[in-house]
Design a protein around this motif. Structure first.
Motif, PDB file in Angstrom:
ATOM      1  N   SER A 268       0.136  34.392 -37.857  1.00 10.63           N
ATOM      2  CA  SER A 268       1.310  35.195 -37.514  1.00 10.63           C
ATOM      3  C   SER A 268       0.924  36.650 -37.294  1.00 10.63           C
ATOM      4  O   SER A 268       1.388  37.287 -36.343  1.00 10.63           O
ATOM      5  N   LEU A 269       0.076  37.167 -38.176  1.00  9.83           N
ATOM      6  CA  LEU A 269      -0.374  38.553 -38.018  1.00  9.83           C
ATOM      7  C   LEU A 269      -1.101  38.714 -36.689  1.00  9.83           C
ATOM      8  O   LEU A 269      -0.877  39.674 -35.952  1.00  9.83           O
ATOM      9  N   ALA A 270      -1.975  37.745 -36.381  1.00 12.01           N
ATOM     10  CA  ALA A 270      -2.722  37.805 -35.123  1.00 12.01           C
ATOM     11  C   ALA A 270      -1.750  37.728 -33.950  1.00 12.01           C
ATOM     12  O   ALA A 270      -1.887  38.445 -32.958  1.00 12.01           O
ATOM     13  N   PHE A 271      -0.735  36.870 -34.090  1.00 11.15           N
ATOM     14  CA  PHE A 271       0.249  36.722 -33.013  1.00 11.15           C
ATOM     15  C   PHE A 271       0.985  38.028 -32.780  1.00 11.15           C
ATOM     16  O   PHE A 271       1.331  38.374 -31.648  1.00 11.15           O
ATOM     17  N   LEU A 272       1.228  38.771 -33.864  1.00 10.11           N
ATOM     18  CA  LEU A 272       1.926  40.047 -33.733  1.00 10.11           C
ATOM     19  C   LEU A 272       0.983  41.153 -33.264  1.00 10.11           C
ATOM     20  O   LEU A 272       1.401  42.278 -33.020  1.00 10.11           O
ATOM     21  N   GLY A 273      -0.307  40.824 -33.147  1.00 13.83           N
ATOM     22  CA  GLY A 273      -1.258  41.805 -32.629  1.00 13.83           C
ATOM     23  C   GLY A 273      -1.831  42.726 -33.691  1.00 13.83           C
ATOM     24  O   GLY A 273      -2.347  43.793 -33.374  1.00 13.83           O
ATOM     25  N   VAL A 274      -1.729  42.356 -34.979  1.00 15.53           N
ATOM     26  CA  VAL A 274      -2.309  43.197 -36.015  1.00 15.53           C
ATOM     27  C   VAL A 274      -3.289  42.419 -36.895  1.00 15.53           C
ATOM     28  O   VAL A 274      -3.629  42.849 -37.987  1.00 15.53           O
ATOM     29  N   GLY A 275      -3.731  41.263 -36.403  1.00 19.76           N
ATOM     30  CA  GLY A 275      -4.663  40.453 -37.197  1.00 19.76           C
ATOM     31  C   GLY A 275      -6.085  40.938 -37.011  1.00 19.76           C
ATOM     32  O   GLY A 275      -6.336  42.127 -36.827  1.00 19.76           O
ATOM     33  N   ILE A 276      -7.022  39.990 -37.062  1.00 18.59           N
ATOM     34  CA  ILE A 276      -8.431  40.310 -36.874  1.00 18.59           C
ATOM     35  C   ILE A 276      -8.628  40.788 -35.435  1.00 18.59           C
ATOM     36  O   ILE A 276      -8.169  40.140 -34.492  1.00 18.59           O
ATOM     37  N   PRO A 277      -9.285  41.940 -35.263  1.00 21.89           N
ATOM     38  CA  PRO A 277      -9.379  42.510 -33.910  1.00 21.89           C
ATOM     39  C   PRO A 277     -10.236  41.658 -32.966  1.00 21.89           C
ATOM     40  O   PRO A 277     -11.152  40.978 -33.424  1.00 21.89           O
ATOM     41  N   PRO A 278      -9.920  41.652 -31.664  1.00 20.36           N
ATOM     42  CA  PRO A 278     -10.727  40.930 -30.680  1.00 20.36           C
ATOM     43  C   PRO A 278     -12.109  41.565 -30.600  1.00 20.36           C
ATOM     44  O   PRO A 278     -12.267  42.705 -30.999  1.00 20.36           O
ATOM     45  N   PRO A 279     -13.113  40.881 -30.072  1.00 23.05           N
ATOM     46  CA  PRO A 279     -13.039  39.593 -29.377  1.00 23.05           C
ATOM     47  C   PRO A 279     -13.145  38.364 -30.286  1.00 23.05           C
ATOM     48  O   PRO A 279     -13.220  37.270 -29.766  1.00 23.05           O
ATOM     49  N   THR A 280     -13.139  38.534 -31.621  1.00 25.84           N
ATOM     50  CA  THR A 280     -13.205  37.375 -32.500  1.00 25.84           C
ATOM     51  C   THR A 280     -12.084  36.399 -32.148  1.00 25.84           C
ATOM     52  O   THR A 280     -10.924  36.777 -32.147  1.00 25.84           O
ATOM     53  N   PRO A 281     -12.436  35.139 -31.831  1.00 28.27           N
ATOM     54  CA  PRO A 281     -11.370  34.215 -31.439  1.00 28.27           C
ATOM     55  C   PRO A 281     -10.525  33.831 -32.657  1.00 28.27           C
ATOM     56  O   PRO A 281     -11.065  33.570 -33.722  1.00 28.27           O
ATOM     57  N   SER A 282      -9.208  33.862 -32.499  1.00 28.46           N
ATOM     58  CA  SER A 282      -8.336  33.361 -33.557  1.00 28.46           C
ATOM     59  C   SER A 282      -7.140  32.691 -32.895  1.00 28.46           C
ATOM     60  O   SER A 282      -6.709  33.088 -31.823  1.00 28.46           O
ATOM     61  N   TRP A 283      -6.623  31.641 -33.544  1.00 30.83           N
ATOM     62  CA  TRP A 283      -5.561  30.856 -32.926  1.00 30.83           C
ATOM     63  C   TRP A 283      -4.319  31.701 -32.647  1.00 30.83           C
ATOM     64  O   TRP A 283      -3.685  31.567 -31.617  1.00 30.83           O
ATOM     65  N   GLY A 284      -3.985  32.547 -33.609  1.00 31.99           N
ATOM     66  CA  GLY A 284      -2.799  33.381 -33.448  1.00 31.99           C
ATOM     67  C   GLY A 284      -2.936  34.306 -32.242  1.00 31.99           C
ATOM     68  O   GLY A 284      -2.020  34.453 -31.430  1.00 31.99           O
ATOM     69  N   GLU A 285      -4.120  34.922 -32.130  1.00 30.32           N
ATOM     70  CA  GLU A 285      -4.385  35.830 -31.013  1.00 30.32           C
ATOM     71  C   GLU A 285      -4.335  35.066 -29.686  1.00 30.32           C
ATOM     72  O   GLU A 285      -3.823  35.562 -28.676  1.00 30.32           O
ATOM     73  N   MET A 286      -4.862  33.843 -29.667  1.00 34.22           N
ATOM     74  CA  MET A 286      -4.837  33.043 -28.440  1.00 34.22           C
ATOM     75  C   MET A 286      -3.409  32.718 -28.034  1.00 34.22           C
ATOM     76  O   MET A 286      -3.060  32.737 -26.855  1.00 34.22           O
TER      77      MET A 286
ATOM     78  N   ALA B 189       2.586  41.876 -45.818  1.00 35.69           N
ATOM     79  CA  ALA B 189       1.272  41.854 -45.184  1.00 35.69           C
ATOM     80  C   ALA B 189       1.187  42.939 -44.105  1.00 35.69           C
ATOM     81  O   ALA B 189       0.175  43.634 -43.986  1.00 35.69           O
ATOM     82  N   LEU B 190       2.267  43.101 -43.333  1.00 37.21           N
ATOM     83  CA  LEU B 190       2.281  44.119 -42.276  1.00 37.21           C
ATOM     84  C   LEU B 190       2.127  45.516 -42.869  1.00 37.21           C
ATOM     85  O   LEU B 190       1.359  46.341 -42.366  1.00 37.21           O
ATOM     86  N   ALA B 191       2.868  45.767 -43.970  1.00 38.22           N
ATOM     87  CA  ALA B 191       2.786  47.085 -44.601  1.00 38.22           C
ATOM     88  C   ALA B 191       1.373  47.338 -45.120  1.00 38.22           C
ATOM     89  O   ALA B 191       0.838  48.440 -44.971  1.00 38.22           O
ATOM     90  N   LEU B 192       0.748  46.305 -45.699  1.00 39.57           N
ATOM     91  CA  LEU B 192      -0.613  46.463 -46.205  1.00 39.57           C
ATOM     92  C   LEU B 192      -1.588  46.778 -45.073  1.00 39.57           C
ATOM     93  O   LEU B 192      -2.479  47.611 -45.230  1.00 39.57           O
ATOM     94  N   ILE B 193      -1.381  46.107 -43.931  1.00 44.82           N
ATOM     95  CA  ILE B 193      -2.288  46.363 -42.815  1.00 44.82           C
ATOM     96  C   ILE B 193      -2.077  47.767 -42.257  1.00 44.82           C
ATOM     97  O   ILE B 193      -3.025  48.434 -41.843  1.00 44.82           O
ATOM     98  N   ALA B 194      -0.815  48.230 -42.316  1.00 49.15           N
ATOM     99  CA  ALA B 194      -0.553  49.603 -41.883  1.00 49.15           C
ATOM    100  C   ALA B 194      -1.360  50.575 -42.724  1.00 49.15           C
ATOM    101  O   ALA B 194      -1.833  51.607 -42.240  1.00 49.15           O
ATOM    102  N   VAL B 195      -1.529  50.259 -44.013  1.00 48.77           N
ATOM    103  CA  VAL B 195      -2.277  51.138 -44.901  1.00 48.77           C
ATOM    104  C   VAL B 195      -3.785  50.950 -44.719  1.00 48.77           C
ATOM    105  O   VAL B 195      -4.546  51.914 -44.662  1.00 48.77           O
ATOM    106  N   LEU B 196      -4.228  49.691 -44.596  1.00 45.17           N
ATOM    107  CA  LEU B 196      -5.660  49.400 -44.585  1.00 45.17           C
ATOM    108  C   LEU B 196      -6.305  49.552 -43.209  1.00 45.17           C
ATOM    109  O   LEU B 196      -7.521  49.627 -43.109  1.00 45.17           O
ATOM    110  N   GLY B 197      -5.497  49.553 -42.159  1.00 43.68           N
ATOM    111  CA  GLY B 197      -6.078  49.543 -40.820  1.00 43.68           C
ATOM    112  C   GLY B 197      -6.347  48.101 -40.415  1.00 43.68           C
ATOM    113  O   GLY B 197      -6.272  47.196 -41.240  1.00 43.68           O
ATOM    114  N   ARG B 198      -6.674  47.899 -39.122  1.00 46.82           N
ATOM    115  CA  ARG B 198      -6.801  46.541 -38.636  1.00 46.82           C
ATOM    116  C   ARG B 198      -8.250  46.085 -38.655  1.00 46.82           C
ATOM    117  O   ARG B 198      -9.098  46.653 -37.962  1.00 46.82           O
ATOM    118  N   SER B 199      -8.571  45.085 -39.485  1.00 41.01           N
ATOM    119  CA  SER B 199      -9.929  44.545 -39.536  1.00 41.01           C
ATOM    120  C   SER B 199      -9.885  43.171 -40.172  1.00 41.01           C
ATOM    121  O   SER B 199      -8.849  42.750 -40.685  1.00 41.01           O
TER     122      SER B 199
END
Lengths: 315, 290
Positions: free
Chosen positions: B217-235, B131-141
């Motif tokens: 997990s992705l959000a927790f690592l800081g590569v999930g859905i970008p803020p300010p959208t609230p997400s549990w991992g980001e919180m 998933a991390l590698a895919l996000i590296a390719v797709l960008g964060r969104s």
């Protein structure tokens, strides 16, 4: 035996080739690619051209891949785009930390999981047994990063017993400091695998307990404890060793999240860092090392079989 | 029995299991809260800088975050993020994986070989790395997170569908349809697929829990859905930064996340028991990121 190991190693090659080609292809499909990372956003066309030439990025992708592969065979994984240090050196610094964490976590997982599995297999259907299945569901379902945060809250913030951030201290340098630094992340991972270990071992123990040879052993008057320890355990361990191997192998690259919680300097954090900064040679090197590690551990497990189960002969 | 009748029957057999009924009730409650969050008047974005990082109080039941935003409101909106991502990812995984598995199992040969190599690779690489590698390719969104989580689930569905084809291919009803001159696609999608829905459905529910965990997990690592959208991992990620200032910050998002994952998992296991007569659902082999 040696022939078997050699054959298995040969079988690894196609998988590694496919995997590395896929990763290579994926990284180079990105708009901007490595050049973008090297020159930054405000580069002039001349700079871009110079860097492209310098790093040989103007050659066909297949040629670049063959070149990278040839060097990788000799242990040269290229240089990091950012620190300009050899990728092999960067990985070499992190790998021992990850292996130490993975081993400690597996030991904790076994210490928790094995007694639980044995106790619940022997008391099938009891409240203890039902409690265990709840426990393994919990251990699997609770996200490791939340467990990690709760452990930090308890042991670092409230009790002030352990550090909130874990560094890497080699066991040989200071066993005590190593334990202080590793116990929280290792317990986080250990709790998680203990659920998997317990569920699997319980399953295979129960299957063995219902086998004919157990009935024979009972009818010839063997003590139950002897049956369990000397006969059932040995047979139940066989499938279990595979699971332990898979989990241990998974920790080599898969402890990304736990390493992030405890800011532990292992492979997982190196990968994140590499992906975050689009450090392509570093990403490729890390994934290659993780894959090779995974496969070697699985091979080691298969070789171990021969010693646990004399019936198996790979020839 | 009509399709509706059998669905009601299955529902009944699931609800009699206490933990499954509880899980279902919890998930329905979370889904309703997420759906009507706006109507009820939760505001996850308004900041009150005078009241940053507060503990639970009468105004803010679960305290405030580092920008003085209501944690409860953000957790409720986080449910929306989680559930939408999971639903999208699982749908994506199933709609790519199932046809792949059907084709591989039906034709065998090189198609099957290719699929099995992909499945092997998936077993060797932890999903989180993929998933991390895919996000590296797709960008964060949001789309990238959904796609990355979804694609890691493809091999699972492919394997389930393939196993179904292999077990149904030689059954009499399939041979009969084939004897009438049905085309291969007809056999795959109209004859075999409708008889395979129970393991696929079970897998969809089980994978929902994996998808939610992976997204968090992705959000927790800081590569999930970008803020300010609230997400549990980001919180949880930001909560971890303020453990000393506000120890209660990370409790609620983590609890909601955990309960949601456990509920999907329990429900999946109940489904597998009811539909396939298997009491012990397969352990998700290293599927959860550690």
């Amino acid at each position: 035996m040696i022939g078997y190991v050699a054959r298995r190693l040969m079988q690894l090659l196609p998988v590694l080739l496919t995997a590395s080609a896929l990763i290579f292809g994926m990284m180079y499909a990105v708009p901007g690619g490595p050049v973008g990372v090297l020159v930054g956003e405000n580069a002039t066309p001349e700079q871009i051209e110079k860097v492209t030439k310098e790093f040989g990025l103007d050659r066909p992708v297949l040629v670049q891949y063959a070149d990278w592969l040839g060097r990788a065979m000799t242990g040269d994984l290229g240089h990091s785009l950012h620190s300009r240090e050899p990728v092999a050196k960067l990985i070499g610094e992190r790998l021992p930390a990850t292996i130490q964490l993975a081993l400690t976590a597996t030991v904790i997982g076994l210490l928790l999981g094995v007694p639980l599995a044995v106790a619940s297999a022997l008391t099938q259907g009891s409240w203890f047994d039902r409690g265990l299945s709840g426990w393994s569901a919990l251990a699997l379902g609770v996200p490791t990063f939340w467990v990690g945060i709760l452990l930090i809250l308890l042991f670092a913030v409230q009790l002030r017993l352990l550090p909130a951030a874990s560094g890497y201290v080699p066991f040989w340098d200071s066993p005590w400091q190593m334990l202080r630094n590793t116990i929280l992340p290792a317990s986080t991972l250990g709790l998680y695998v203990s659920g998997i270990f317990a569920r699997f071992l319980r399953g295979s123990l129960i299957a063995e307990l219902n086998a004919d040879y157990v009935r024979t052993a009972r009818s010839k008057g063997l003590v139950e404890s002897a049956i369990v320890v000397r006969h059932v355990m040995r047979n139940a361990l066989l499938p279990f060793v595979t699971i332990v191997g898979i989990m241990l192998a998974g920790f080599i690259g898969g402890a990304v999240v736990t390493e992030a919680v405890f800011t532990y300097p292992g492979m997982g954090r190196l990968v994140i860092q590499a992906i975050g900064s689009r450090d392509y040679p570093l990403i490729q090197g890390c994934i290659l090392v993780i894959l090779v590690g995974y496969m070697l551990i699985n091979l080691a497990v298969d070789v171990l079989y021969v010693y646990i189960d004399p019936r198996i002969d790979y020839g | 029995m009509s399709a509706l009748g059998s669905a009601a029957e299955i529902g009944k057999r699931i609800v009699v299991r206490k933990t499954a009924a509880l899980s279902l009730a919890y998930l329905v409650a979370v889904a309703l809260a997420a759906a009507f969050a706006t109507t009820v008047g939760f505001d996850p974005l308004s900041q009150n800088l005078a009241r940053m990082l507060e503990g639970p109080s009468r105004d803010y039941l679960f305290g405030t975050d580092e920008l003085g935003r209501d944690i409860l409101a953000r957790v409720v909106y986080g449910a929306r993020t989680s559930l939408i991502t999971a639903a999208g990812a699982v749908t994506l995984a199933a709609s790519v994986g199932v046809p792949m598995g059907l084709v591989a199992g039906f034709f065998g040969g090189w198609r099957d070989a290719v699929l099995m190599r992909i499945v092997d690779l998936k077993l060797a690489l932890p999903s989180i790395l993929l998933a991390l590698a895919l996000i590296a390719v797709l960008g964060r969104s949001q789309v990238a997170a959904l796609t990355a989580v979804g694609l890691t689930g493809v091999p699972t569905f492919a394997r389930v569908a393939r196993a179904q084809v292999l077990s149904l291919r030689r059954r009499d009803f399939v041979t009969a349809v084939e004897a009438f001159g049905a085309s291969s696609p007809y056999l795959m999608f109209r004859t075999i697929l409708p008889n395979s829905w129970s393991p696929i459905l079970t897998q969809m529910v089980v994978l929902s829990s994996v998808a939610i965990l992976l997204e968090a997990s992705l959000a927790f690592l800081g590569v999930g859905i970008p803020p300010p959208t609230p997400s549990w991992g980001e919180m949880l990620r930001t909560g971890k930064e303020y453990l000393y200032e506000s120890p209660t910050y990370a409790i609620l998002p983590g609890l909601m996340l955990t309960l949601t994952i456990l509920s999907f998992d329990t429900l999946g296991r109940a489904l597998s028991a009811v539909l396939e007569g298997r009491e012990d659902a397969p352990v998700r082999r290293g599927a959860g990121p550690a």
